[in-house]
Motif scaffolding. Sequence first.
Motif, PDB file in Angstrom:
ATOM      1  N   ASN A 119      13.438   0.531   1.318  1.00 20.92           N
ATOM      2  CA  ASN A 119      12.884   0.316  -0.025  1.00 20.92           C
ATOM      3  C   ASN A 119      11.615  -0.524   0.030  1.00 20.92           C
ATOM      4  O   ASN A 119      10.761  -0.437  -0.845  1.00 20.92           O
ATOM      5  N   VAL A 120      11.511  -1.358   1.078  1.00 18.67           N
ATOM      6  CA  VAL A 120      10.320  -2.200   1.205  1.00 18.67           C
ATOM      7  C   VAL A 120       9.081  -1.323   1.448  1.00 18.67           C
ATOM      8  O   VAL A 120       7.980  -1.642   1.011  1.00 18.67           O
ATOM      9  N   LEU A 121       9.278  -0.172   2.119  1.00 24.60           N
ATOM     10  CA  LEU A 121       8.171   0.763   2.339  1.00 24.60           C
ATOM     11  C   LEU A 121       8.017   1.726   1.164  1.00 24.60           C
ATOM     12  O   LEU A 121       6.928   2.130   0.802  1.00 24.60           O
TER      13      LEU A 121
ATOM     14  N   TYR B  89       8.714   1.177  -1.990  1.00 19.20           N
ATOM     15  CA  TYR B  89       8.139   0.523  -3.169  1.00 19.20           C
ATOM     16  C   TYR B  89       7.283  -0.654  -2.716  1.00 19.20           C
ATOM     17  O   TYR B  89       7.615  -1.808  -2.986  1.00 19.20           O
ATOM     18  N   PRO B  90       6.203  -0.390  -1.982  1.00 21.66           N
ATOM     19  CA  PRO B  90       5.425  -1.510  -1.441  1.00 21.66           C
ATOM     20  C   PRO B  90       4.906  -2.390  -2.570  1.00 21.66           C
ATOM     21  O   PRO B  90       4.403  -1.886  -3.568  1.00 21.66           O
ATOM     22  N   THR B  91       5.069  -3.694  -2.411  1.00 14.93           N
ATOM     23  CA  THR B  91       4.804  -4.631  -3.496  1.00 14.93           C
ATOM     24  C   THR B  91       3.855  -5.722  -3.018  1.00 14.93           C
ATOM     25  O   THR B  91       4.296  -6.744  -2.496  1.00 14.93           O
TER      26      THR B  91
ATOM     27  N   HIS C 105       2.314  -8.033  -4.421  1.00 17.11           N
ATOM     28  CA  HIS C 105       2.403  -9.394  -4.942  1.00 17.11           C
ATOM     29  C   HIS C 105       3.566 -10.167  -4.324  1.00 17.11           C
ATOM     30  O   HIS C 105       3.759 -11.338  -4.616  1.00 17.11           O
ATOM     31  N   SER C 106       4.341  -9.512  -3.463  1.00 16.06           N
ATOM     32  CA  SER C 106       5.397 -10.232  -2.746  1.00 16.06           C
ATOM     33  C   SER C 106       4.911 -10.582  -1.342  1.00 16.06           C
ATOM     34  O   SER C 106       4.432  -9.726  -0.610  1.00 16.06           O
ATOM     35  N   LEU C 107       5.063 -11.857  -0.975  1.00 14.10           N
ATOM     36  CA  LEU C 107       4.637 -12.278   0.360  1.00 14.10           C
ATOM     37  C   LEU C 107       5.467 -11.588   1.433  1.00 14.10           C
ATOM     38  O   LEU C 107       5.038 -11.452   2.570  1.00 14.10           O
ATOM     39  N   MET C 108       6.669 -11.144   1.063  1.00  9.26           N
ATOM     40  CA  MET C 108       7.511 -10.498   2.059  1.00  9.26           C
ATOM     41  C   MET C 108       6.888  -9.173   2.509  1.00  9.26           C
ATOM     42  O   MET C 108       7.023  -8.777   3.659  1.00  9.26           O
TER      43      MET C 108
ATOM     44  N   PHE D 103       3.502 -19.088   3.835  1.00  8.33           N
ATOM     45  CA  PHE D 103       3.284 -18.754   2.421  1.00  8.33           C
ATOM     46  C   PHE D 103       4.559 -18.254   1.746  1.00  8.33           C
ATOM     47  O   PHE D 103       4.720 -18.394   0.528  1.00  8.33           O
ATOM     48  N   LEU D 104       5.472 -17.654   2.524  1.00  9.88           N
ATOM     49  CA  LEU D 104       6.752 -17.230   1.955  1.00  9.88           C
ATOM     50  C   LEU D 104       7.398 -18.398   1.225  1.00  9.88           C
ATOM     51  O   LEU D 104       8.034 -18.232   0.195  1.00  9.88           O
ATOM     52  N   TYR D 105       7.260 -19.585   1.823  1.00  9.37           N
ATOM     53  CA  TYR D 105       7.935 -20.772   1.292  1.00  9.37           C
ATOM     54  C   TYR D 105       7.028 -21.601   0.389  1.00  9.37           C
ATOM     55  O   TYR D 105       7.449 -22.078  -0.647  1.00  9.37           O
TER      56      TYR D 105
ATOM     57  N   LEU E 243       6.442 -21.253  -3.696  1.00  8.30           N
ATOM     58  CA  LEU E 243       7.530 -21.256  -4.677  1.00  8.30           C
ATOM     59  C   LEU E 243       7.488 -22.534  -5.516  1.00  8.30           C
ATOM     60  O   LEU E 243       7.542 -23.626  -4.963  1.00  8.30           O
TER      61      LEU E 243
END
Lengths: 383, 254
Positions: free
Chosen positions: A115-117, A119-121, A123-126, A181-183, A186
Motif C-alpha cells: 500500500n505504501v507504493l 498510495y504513495p504519500t 507528505h509522509s516522511l515514511m 525527520f520521522l521523529y 511531530l
Amino acid sequence: MLDKALQGGRGYWAWITLLLLLIAAGFACYLRQLEYGLGITGLSRDVSWGIYIAQFTFFVGVAASAVMVVLPYYLHDVRQFGRITVLGELLAVAAVIMCMLFIFVDMGQPGRVLNVLLYPTPHSLMFWDMVSLSGYLLLNAVIASVMLGAEYKGLAAPGWIRPVIYLSIPWAVSIHTVTAFLYSGLPGRPLWFTAVLAPRFLASAFASGPALLILLCLALRRLTSFDAGKEAIRKLGVIVAYAMTANVFLLLLELFTAFYSHKPEHREPFEYLFSGLNGHHSLALLMWLSAALALAALAALLVPRWRENERILALASAAVFLSLWLEKGMGLIVAGFVPSPLRRVTAYAPTAPEWAIVLGIWALGALLVTMFYKITVAVREQV
Amino acid sequence: MKLSRKDFLRLAAGAVALAGAGGLVHAVNGPDATPRLRSGQDRKRWGMVIDLQKCHEEKGCDRCARACHATHNVPGIPDKAHEVKWIWNERSADVFPFQPSEYTNQSADAPLPVLCNHCTDPACVRVCPTRATWKRQDGVVMMDYHRCIGCRYCMAACPYGSRSFNYEDPRPHLERINPDFPTRTAGVVEKCNFCEERLARGQLPACVEACPRQAMAFGDLNDEQSAIRRILARRFSVQRQPELGCGPSIFYLV
C-alpha cells in the motif's frame, strides 16, 4: 564469484549453522506474532513503538556510516581506505536490509506493505524514508558488486561507477536525516522535537558504524588472510574519536536546554531516561551504563597514545558501539513516548518472542556480512 | 545466445526492479481518490462543545463512552496495554496538564471525556504513509481499516493520545456485535469517527445523544447561527493544547 561464500572450513560452517538456527528461531516467533498480533510484544497503547523501530533507527546509522570510508577515499584520496571501502559498502547493504526487516516486523498488517507504493504519500516522511533507504541499498549493492567484480577479473573499474559513488555520499547523509525527520517533525513528542536530532543521528552513526568496521577488520585479520592495514584501522579510530565527541557534545546540548529552561514537557523524558519518572526507572540503569561506556570510550579515544594501541582501540570501539546501541537503539525511541499525551508513564520492556525476532534479524545481518566478507577475502586472495 | 548464471541473476534482478519502478510510476500518476481539502465558507466543519460543569454533576457517569463503544463495536480488552477506546474519561489534570495549582479550587481528579479532536490540521493525517487516515471536507478525520498497514506512525504523531491499535483480535472481546458497523481485525489503528455513519443519516453522534445532562453539543462550527457557535460566543471555552497548531474541534466549557 558468489560461490566463494559456499567454500569454507569447519569453523565457517559452524558459524553459519549457528546463524541459521537463530534466524529460524526468530522466524518461528515471527509466525506467532503474525498469528496473534503485536500483542505478543511489550508494546502498549502508550508506548506504541519499541525495540523494532529503535533497532531500525540504530542500523540506519550503521548503514549511513559507509560514507566515512567512501568519502575520504574518493574525495580526499586517503589511499589507506582503498582496501576497506568495499567492506563499508557491503556492511551498508546488510544494515539496510536489517532496517527494512525491522520495519516489516513492526507492521500490524505486513500483507499490506505494498500500500505504501500503491498510495504513495509525499507528505509522509515514511514515504521518503522508503525512497531513500531503497535507493541507498541499490547504490551500495551496485557499487560493491561492480568494484568487487572488477577486482575479481583483474580489470579497472568501469568509468561510469565513479559518479554513482559520488552520488552515494550525499545519499548516505540523506538516509539518516530523513530518519531523524520521522521523529523531529511531530508536534506532540517533546523529546524528539528538536532540530539537533538529525545532526545527533549523523554523529552517532559516524561513531557506531566505523567502530563496528574496526571490530570487523580486526576479526578479519585474526580469522582470514585479509589485513586492512594498521594505518587504515588507525584512521578509522580517529573518525570514531571525532564523531563520538560530536555525539556526546550534541547530547549535552539537549540536556542543557531541557534542564536549564526547566520546561516540564522538555525535561520529563530526560528525567525518565536518567532517573525515572513516577517511580518508573527501568531505563535508567541502561542509560547510565551507556553514559559510562561513552565517557570511558572517549577517554581512550582522545589520547592518541591509547587510541593507537589496537587492543585499547578494539575495547573503545566495542564501548562506543554498545553505548550508542543502548542510547539510540532503545532509550531515545522508547522515552519519546514518556510521559504519554495523557501524562501516563508506561514502562516498556521487550518480551522473549520480541527479543527472538530481533536476534533473528541480527543473525540475518551477520550472515549477510559473513558471506559478503567471505567473498571479498576470497577475491583478494586470488588476486 | 548463451546466458551465464550470473547474467541470468542480473537480468532477473533488473526485471524485478523495473517492475517495481513501473508500479511506482503508475501509482504516482494514478487517479487520486482522496478529495482535496480546501477551506471555504460553504463548507461544514463539525465540532463539539462539552460543558464540564454539567458533566461533573453526573458523578461516575460514563454513558457517552458506553454508548459509543456499543455502537462502534469497540472491544472491552481487560489488558490496559492493549486497550482500545474511542471516548473515555481522564483526570482533568492529565487532559489539561500544568494547569492545576494548589491555590485554586479546580479539582485535578475530576474526570472529563476525551476523544479524537478532529483537528483542522491533523498531524496523524500528515504522517500516514498510505492515506489510510484522511480528513473529510466536513472536518471529520477518517480511518480506512482496510488500507491501514499498522505502522502506528499516526499514534506517535497524535498529541492527544486519541488513537488505539489492535494488538490482538478484538472480536473475542465484544459482548454484543452491532451488525450495522464493521468490526476490526488485529493489526490496524482505530479511533473516534465523529459518528460519520450517523451524521450521514441526519442523526447526532451516539455520545451526544446518550448524555443524561445534555452536556455535549454538536454542530457546524462554520455556521454562525448554529447552536454550538452561539454557546461558544457566550461562554469561555478551552481546547486541548491549541499551541501545538493542530486546531482541535472539541471545545470544553469550564
